[in-house]
Motif scaffolding. Structure first.
Motif, PDB file in Angstrom:
ATOM      1  N   PHE A  31       0.883  -1.157   0.000  1.00 50.78           N
ATOM      2  CA  PHE A  31       0.000   0.000   0.000  1.00 50.78           C
ATOM      3  C   PHE A  31       0.920   1.205   0.000  1.00 50.78           C
ATOM      4  N   GLY A  32       1.043   1.874  -1.134  1.00 48.10           N
ATOM      5  CA  GLY A  32       1.977   3.003  -1.224  1.00 48.10           C
ATOM      6  C   GLY A  32       3.391   2.521  -0.962  1.00 48.10           C
ATOM      7  N   ALA A  55      -8.233   3.573   0.847  1.00 51.36           N
ATOM      8  CA  ALA A  55      -7.015   3.853   0.064  1.00 51.36           C
ATOM      9  C   ALA A  55      -7.334   4.721  -1.154  1.00 51.36           C
ATOM     10  N   THR A  56      -6.439   5.637  -1.427  1.00 44.54           N
ATOM     11  CA  THR A  56      -6.583   6.440  -2.637  1.00 44.54           C
ATOM     12  C   THR A  56      -6.015   5.697  -3.842  1.00 44.54           C
TER      13      THR A  56
END
Length: 112
Positions: A31-32, A55-56
Motif C-alpha cells: 500500500f503506497g 485507500a486512494t
C-alpha cells in the motif's frame, strides 16, 4: 499422503488453512510505500479490507518469491509417499503458474 499448497491469492484464511492442513504461501503486497506479506500476520484480513475502503490507490502485489514456494514444498514433502497438489491463481493474474514449472523439474526429493 497428498499435501496441498496454495498462494494467498486463494483468499483462504489462515485459520481455514490450518484447520484443513493446507499450506498457505504468503504474497508480498504494498500500500503506497508500506510493504506487507499477505500472510494474516503482517496485515490482518480485516485491516487489509479496511485499507482497501479508504485507500486512494489500490495495493500492488508482486509474485511470491521462489524461495517461499521451495520452502513450502520441502516442508511438505516429508516422505517418499508424500505428493503435492499446488493450487495457484490463473496465469493471467499470477506468475506462479509459469514460475512453478521450474521447481517441478528440479530435484526436490524428500529426505529418505
Amino acid at each position: 499422503m497428498i499435501r496441498i499448497i496454495t498462494e494467498a491469492m486463494s483468499d483462504l484464511t489462515r485459520e481455514d488453512a490450518l484447520r484443513l492442513n493446507i499450506t498457505l504461501v504468503a504474497q508480498p503486497l504494498r500500500f503506497g510505500m508500506e510493504e506487507y506479506l499477505d500472510d494474516g500476520y503482517s496485515i490482518k484480513r480485516e485491516d487489509f479490507f479496511a485499507r482497501m475502503r479508504t485507500a486512494t490507490e489500490l495495493p500492488h502485489t508482486s509474485m511470491v518469491p521462489m524461495a517461499f514456494w521451495l520452502d513450502a514444498f520441502n516442508k511438505r514433502l516429508r516422505s517418499p509417499e508424500d505428493e503435492l497438489l499446488c493450487i495457484t491463481g490463473p496465469s493471467r493474474l499470477s506468475g506462479a503458474t509459469t514460475a512453478l514449472r521450474w521447481p517441478r523439474r528440479s530435484a526436490m526429493t524428500p529426505p529418505a
